[in-house]
Every structure is written in structure tokens, then in C-alpha cells.
Design an enzyme around this catalytic site. Sequence first.
Site, PDB file in Angstrom:
ATOM      1  N   SER A  16     -17.060 -76.132 -49.420  1.00  0.00           N
ATOM      2  CA  SER A  16     -15.879 -76.978 -49.514  1.00  0.00           C
ATOM      3  C   SER A  16     -15.177 -77.059 -48.166  1.00  0.00           C
ATOM      4  O   SER A  16     -15.208 -76.099 -47.383  1.00  0.00           O
ATOM      5  CB  SER A  16     -14.939 -76.345 -50.539  1.00  0.00           C
ATOM      6  N   TYR A  75      -9.856 -68.995 -54.246  1.00  0.00           N
ATOM      7  CA  TYR A  75     -11.002 -69.906 -54.447  1.00  0.00           C
ATOM      8  C   TYR A  75     -11.643 -70.234 -53.106  1.00  0.00           C
ATOM      9  O   TYR A  75     -12.858 -70.108 -52.919  1.00  0.00           O
ATOM     10  CB  TYR A  75     -10.549 -71.197 -55.158  1.00  0.00           C
ATOM     11  N   LYS A  90     -15.543 -69.370 -51.234  1.00  0.00           N
ATOM     12  CA  LYS A  90     -16.496 -70.289 -50.579  1.00  0.00           C
ATOM     13  C   LYS A  90     -16.837 -69.776 -49.183  1.00  0.00           C
ATOM     14  O   LYS A  90     -17.998 -69.775 -48.766  1.00  0.00           O
ATOM     15  CB  LYS A  90     -15.904 -71.703 -50.490  1.00  0.00           C
TER      16      LYS A  90
HETATM   17  P1  NAD Z   1     -17.536 -78.312 -62.390  1.00  0.00           P
HETATM   18  O1  NAD Z   1     -16.582 -77.312 -62.908  1.00  0.00           O
HETATM   19  O2  NAD Z   1     -17.578 -79.657 -63.025  1.00  0.00           O
HETATM   20  O3  NAD Z   1     -19.027 -77.712 -62.394  1.00  0.00           O
HETATM   21  C1  NAD Z   1     -19.290 -76.332 -62.156  1.00  0.00           C
HETATM   22  C2  NAD Z   1     -20.126 -75.826 -63.311  1.00  0.00           C
HETATM   23  O4  NAD Z   1     -20.405 -74.433 -63.113  1.00  0.00           O
HETATM   24  C3  NAD Z   1     -19.436 -75.955 -64.660  1.00  0.00           C
HETATM   25  O5  NAD Z   1     -20.249 -76.723 -65.531  1.00  0.00           O
HETATM   26  C4  NAD Z   1     -19.279 -74.515 -65.151  1.00  0.00           C
HETATM   27  O6  NAD Z   1     -19.396 -74.410 -66.554  1.00  0.00           O
HETATM   28  C5  NAD Z   1     -20.401 -73.814 -64.389  1.00  0.00           C
HETATM   29  N1  NAD Z   1     -20.192 -72.371 -64.174  1.00  0.00           N
HETATM   30  C6  NAD Z   1     -19.100 -71.753 -63.648  1.00  0.00           C
HETATM   31  N2  NAD Z   1     -19.309 -70.414 -63.619  1.00  0.00           N
HETATM   32  C7  NAD Z   1     -20.556 -70.190 -64.120  1.00  0.00           C
HETATM   33  C8  NAD Z   1     -21.321 -69.020 -64.374  1.00  0.00           C
HETATM   34  N3  NAD Z   1     -20.861 -67.790 -64.105  1.00  0.00           N
HETATM   35  N4  NAD Z   1     -22.563 -69.161 -64.912  1.00  0.00           N
HETATM   36  C9  NAD Z   1     -23.041 -70.393 -65.209  1.00  0.00           C
HETATM   37  N5  NAD Z   1     -22.362 -71.530 -65.013  1.00  0.00           N
HETATM   38  C10 NAD Z   1     -21.124 -71.422 -64.468  1.00  0.00           C
HETATM   39  O7  NAD Z   1     -17.255 -78.463 -60.813  1.00  0.00           O
HETATM   40  P2  NAD Z   1     -17.812 -79.534 -59.792  1.00  0.00           P
HETATM   41  O8  NAD Z   1     -16.661 -80.391 -59.373  1.00  0.00           O
HETATM   42  O9  NAD Z   1     -19.057 -80.153 -60.294  1.00  0.00           O
HETATM   43  O10 NAD Z   1     -18.132 -78.578 -58.561  1.00  0.00           O
HETATM   44  C11 NAD Z   1     -19.417 -78.058 -58.328  1.00  0.00           C
HETATM   45  C12 NAD Z   1     -19.345 -77.097 -57.152  1.00  0.00           C
HETATM   46  O11 NAD Z   1     -18.822 -77.790 -56.012  1.00  0.00           O
HETATM   47  C13 NAD Z   1     -18.408 -75.917 -57.384  1.00  0.00           C
HETATM   48  O12 NAD Z   1     -18.989 -74.775 -56.802  1.00  0.00           O
HETATM   49  C14 NAD Z   1     -17.153 -76.296 -56.646  1.00  0.00           C
HETATM   50  O13 NAD Z   1     -16.435 -75.189 -56.224  1.00  0.00           O
HETATM   51  C15 NAD Z   1     -17.714 -77.098 -55.475  1.00  0.00           C
HETATM   52  N6  NAD Z   1     -16.727 -78.062 -54.923  1.00  0.00           N
HETATM   53  C16 NAD Z   1     -16.123 -78.968 -55.742  1.00  0.00           C
HETATM   54  C17 NAD Z   1     -15.167 -79.840 -55.223  1.00  0.00           C
HETATM   55  C18 NAD Z   1     -14.453 -80.826 -56.110  1.00  0.00           C
HETATM   56  O14 NAD Z   1     -13.379 -81.301 -55.724  1.00  0.00           O
HETATM   57  N7  NAD Z   1     -14.999 -81.195 -57.265  1.00  0.00           N
HETATM   58  C19 NAD Z   1     -14.838 -79.791 -53.859  1.00  0.00           C
HETATM   59  C20 NAD Z   1     -15.483 -78.869 -53.045  1.00  0.00           C
HETATM   60  C21 NAD Z   1     -16.434 -77.994 -53.595  1.00  0.00           C
HETATM   61  N1  UFG Z   2      -1.744 -84.347 -55.390  1.00  0.00           N
HETATM   62  C1  UFG Z   2      -0.553 -84.853 -55.902  1.00  0.00           C
HETATM   63  N2  UFG Z   2      -0.312 -84.655 -57.221  1.00  0.00           N
HETATM   64  C2  UFG Z   2      -1.166 -84.005 -58.058  1.00  0.00           C
HETATM   65  C3  UFG Z   2      -2.373 -83.503 -57.522  1.00  0.00           C
HETATM   66  C4  UFG Z   2      -2.631 -83.690 -56.180  1.00  0.00           C
HETATM   67  O1  UFG Z   2       0.244 -85.446 -55.176  1.00  0.00           O
HETATM   68  O2  UFG Z   2      -0.851 -83.855 -59.247  1.00  0.00           O
HETATM   69  C5  UFG Z   2      -2.040 -84.566 -53.965  1.00  0.00           C
HETATM   70  C6  UFG Z   2      -2.141 -83.285 -53.169  1.00  0.00           C
HETATM   71  O3  UFG Z   2      -0.883 -82.854 -52.725  1.00  0.00           O
HETATM   72  C7  UFG Z   2      -3.098 -83.711 -52.043  1.00  0.00           C
HETATM   73  C8  UFG Z   2      -3.991 -84.765 -52.711  1.00  0.00           C
HETATM   74  O4  UFG Z   2      -3.297 -85.198 -53.862  1.00  0.00           O
HETATM   75  O5  UFG Z   2      -2.373 -84.342 -51.015  1.00  0.00           O
HETATM   76  C9  UFG Z   2      -5.341 -84.212 -53.150  1.00  0.00           C
HETATM   77  O6  UFG Z   2      -5.152 -83.040 -53.933  1.00  0.00           O
HETATM   78  P1  UFG Z   2      -6.327 -82.393 -54.805  1.00  0.00           P
HETATM   79  O7  UFG Z   2      -5.763 -81.255 -55.552  1.00  0.00           O
HETATM   80  O8  UFG Z   2      -7.027 -83.454 -55.581  1.00  0.00           O
HETATM   81  O9  UFG Z   2      -7.372 -81.926 -53.681  1.00  0.00           O
HETATM   82  P2  UFG Z   2      -7.214 -80.895 -52.483  1.00  0.00           P
HETATM   83  O10 UFG Z   2      -7.521 -81.643 -51.232  1.00  0.00           O
HETATM   84  O11 UFG Z   2      -5.974 -80.144 -52.552  1.00  0.00           O
HETATM   85  O12 UFG Z   2      -8.381 -79.871 -52.818  1.00  0.00           O
HETATM   86  C10 UFG Z   2      -9.705 -80.350 -53.125  1.00  0.00           C
HETATM   87  C11 UFG Z   2     -10.390 -79.425 -54.105  1.00  0.00           C
HETATM   88  C12 UFG Z   2     -10.726 -78.121 -53.459  1.00  0.00           C
HETATM   89  C13 UFG Z   2     -11.448 -78.335 -52.195  1.00  0.00           C
HETATM   90  C14 UFG Z   2     -10.707 -79.274 -51.282  1.00  0.00           C
HETATM   91  C15 UFG Z   2     -11.555 -79.591 -50.105  1.00  0.00           C
HETATM   92  O13 UFG Z   2      -9.576 -79.155 -55.213  1.00  0.00           O
HETATM   93  O14 UFG Z   2     -11.584 -77.429 -54.310  1.00  0.00           O
HETATM   94  O15 UFG Z   2     -10.437 -80.500 -51.973  1.00  0.00           O
HETATM   95  O16 UFG Z   2     -10.887 -80.433 -49.220  1.00  0.00           O
HETATM   96  F1  UFG Z   2     -11.587 -77.162 -51.568  1.00  0.00           F
END
Ligand code: NAD
Ligand code: UFG
Length: 333
Positions: free
Chosen positions: A124, A150, A154
Site C-alpha cells: 500500500s 495497519y 504492510k
Molecule cells: P478485502 O477485505 O476485500 O479482501 C481481503 C480478503 O482477505 C477478504 O476477503 C478477507 O476475508 C480475507 N482475509 C483476511 N484475513 C484472512 C485470513 N487470516 N485468512 C484468510 N483470508 C483472510 O480487501 P481488498 O480491498 O481486496 O484488499 C486486498 C489487499 O490489498 C489487502 O491486503 C489490503 O490491505 C491491500 N490494499 C487494499 C487497498 C484498498 O484501498 N482496497 C489499498 C492498499 C492495499
Molecule cells: N474521506 C472523507 N470522508 C470519509 C472517508 C474519507 O472525507 O468518510 C477522505 C479522506 O480524508 C481522504 C480521502 O477521502 O482525503 C480518501 O480516504 P480513504 O479512507 O478512502 O483512503 P486513504 O487514502 O485514507 O487510505 C487508503 C486505504 C489504505 C491505504 C491508502 C493508500 O484505506 O488502506 O489508501 O494510499 F493504505
Amino acid sequence: MKILLTGGTGYIGSHTAIELIKEGHEVEILDNLFNSKITVLDRIQEISGVKPKFYEVDMLDKEALDKVFAEGNYDIVFHFAGLKAVGESVEKPIRYYENNLGSTINMLDCMKKYSVNKLIFSSSATVYGEQPVAELTEDMQTGVGITNPYGRTKYMIEEIIKDVVISNPNFEATILRYFNPVGAHPSGLIGEDPNDIPNNLMPIIMKVSTGELPCLSIYGNDYDTPDGTGIRDYIHIVDLAKGHVASMQKMKPGVNIYNLGTGKGTSVLEMVEAFEKASGKKLNTKIAPRRAGDLAEVYANPTKAEKELGWKTELTITDAMKDTINYLNHLAK
Ligand code: NAD
Ligand code: UFG
């Protein structure tokens, strides 16, 4: 290739499964369904024509995980599984360290035992912590100024993977640093559907539009940005999924790290306007205080991925909004 997707029924994993199946790969999914639904497998089948083999396994259960690897004979693992709610990680740090680090360590041990030497890891942009500039490149220092457990999981996992590669010259690892994934599959059949209360912008916008949440709080309009609201790099989920396919095709020895983002920042107000334009509906919003730990402006420099992987984003925020609304309409049926 025979591929294991951990966390593959989740948001990013399910979209990646479809792109991998489209390219003719054999995909298997492992998930404990903590934050996703088993019905995703039927949706993947509807879209791709193939229902991946599924293991309902918690990766903290090492014995169960070992069985999956013993049967699987995988060429590569995509490691999506993890807990990802930033706010919750502040309240429950042990749970986050246990789940995210524990599951990764168990997986790496199984990969060693069964000689699976290729890994693509979902990292991330949060690992960059606080930087003096908004545009992030892969060679910047990581780990300093991360504001939540969190994010630190990562960062720690990235470091663990680097050590594993040092210990095993045959191991190839690609670390993908995602920016902010948004949107849904254009079929409307899969999208972001978290089991818990969302805290990311897009899922909250979705729930406000359906009336499940009363109002979107805009966290701060006094940042040093053109409209005062926070700026992020929102990447369409299908572009992100295709980035995984490109990464796998271009795997090489050692640890290789790529930003997956668009290179363009969009403010919270611009996101709200884009959703309103695409849906024709006004969203209920209010200005709220800044959220602790938020940065004013963050976006990717995606040049390395373009040069080395031959990948860049093709879809826009407008596409993401249209696909999100289409997905919401499907959910409502
Ligand atoms: P998600 O929650 O939709 O998918 C993650 C999946 O992992 C879920 O289905 C959950 O049930 C499963 N899981 C969690 N712990 C587990 C365990 N111990 N054993 C088996 N399964 C398990 O999330 P996503 O948005 O698809 O994200 C996927 C990956 O990308 C995550 O590692 C997340 O941290 C990373 N990531 C997501 C974002 C975002 O904004 N969506 C941004 C940066 C990184
Ligand atoms: N925001 C609002 N209101 C809300 C939620 C979010 O104004 O209810 C704003 C936040 O302040 C930020 C933007 O929307 O300016 C995006 O916020 P998110 O929570 O959607 O995303 P972040 O950038 O804070 O974090 C996300 C993921 C993290 C990841 C990161 C990487 O949640 O897991 O992007 O850049 F690490």
C-alpha cells in the site's frame, strides 16, 4: 500458470481472478470469508465462465494452510489476504499484527516447504508514511511516519519478504503498492461489498447514496489543496487487476516494487461531484474536522510500472463512477 489467490474473494482479489482467468491461467482461491462472501465465486463464474476451486481457510491455521499447498502444486501466490481498516487497526493493533503478519509468515513457510518461489504481494502507498512531496516514487524511504498499525503491517511484511529473498536466491517477489482502488467490474456483478462498516471514501459514498448511511462527512476543507479537501490517486479496480497480470508476466529475480496508481490526484469534492454527475443524484454531505493521520495530498508516480511492466491505467474516475452505480443497481435487484 497455476495460481493461488489468498484473500481472493475480496474486492481486489476477485477482480484480479477474472483478469487472470481471461488470460488462460488456472486460479484457486483461499479466504476465511471474514470480509467477503462466498457468492463472489458464482459471480466470477458468470463473468469468466470458470468457477475457481475454493478453500475456506484461515491462514492463521497453519495445518489447514499446509494442506492447501500440499494439494495445490502452485507456480505462484498472489497474497491479498489481510485486514485493512486503518481506524480499526488503531483500536485493535494486536489483532492486525497477528492476522496480517501471522498469515504472511505461515504462507511464506508453506511456500518454502513446497518450493513455490514466486510471490506477488498487495502492499500500500501507506508504507511511504509522511513525505515532503505529494508525488511518490518507489525509491523513497519507507516506514517513517506511518500513522497506524495497519500501515506498519504492510511495511513489516515488505521487509520480511526482502529477507526471504536474500535467504533464497530462487525466490522472486513483486511488491505492488496500491493507491486508492475504486469502481467495480463493468458487468455490475462484483464490486466492493465489505462485510463491516466501511471507512474508505467510495464505499461510504455508495452507502450514503443508497440511504444506508445518512451523510458523508468530508474530513477537512482547510488543507493546502485547490479546494481545501484531501487529494488521493483513485485507480479503477479493473486497471488495478490488469496491473497484477502485467506484474506476473514480467516477474524477475529479487524483489521488485511498483506503484500502481494513475499519477493523477483527485480531491474529495471532485469525487463527490463525479458521483453526483454520474448518478444524477445529490449526495448528502457535511464538512467535518480533519481525520487524524490523514495527509493533504498523495499520488503515485507510476512511471516505473509503465516502463518495466508495460502497464498503465486506461480508465477514468467517470468510468469508476458509472461502474459503481451499475454495481449498486445490481445489488438493489
Ligand atoms: P478485502 O477485505 O476485500 O479482501 C481481503 C480478503 O482477505 C477478504 O476477503 C478477507 O476475508 C480475507 N482475509 C483476511 N484475513 C484472512 C485470513 N487470516 N485468512 C484468510 N483470508 C483472510 O480487501 P481488498 O480491498 O481486496 O484488499 C486486498 C489487499 O490489498 C489487502 O491486503 C489490503 O490491505 C491491500 N490494499 C487494499 C487497498 C484498498 O484501498 N482496497 C489499498 C492498499 C492495499
Ligand atoms: N474521506 C472523507 N470522508 C470519509 C472517508 C474519507 O472525507 O468518510 C477522505 C479522506 O480524508 C481522504 C480521502 O477521502 O482525503 C480518501 O480516504 P480513504 O479512507 O478512502 O483512503 P486513504 O487514502 O485514507 O487510505 C487508503 C486505504 C489504505 C491505504 C491508502 C493508500 O484505506 O488502506 O489508501 O494510499 F493504505
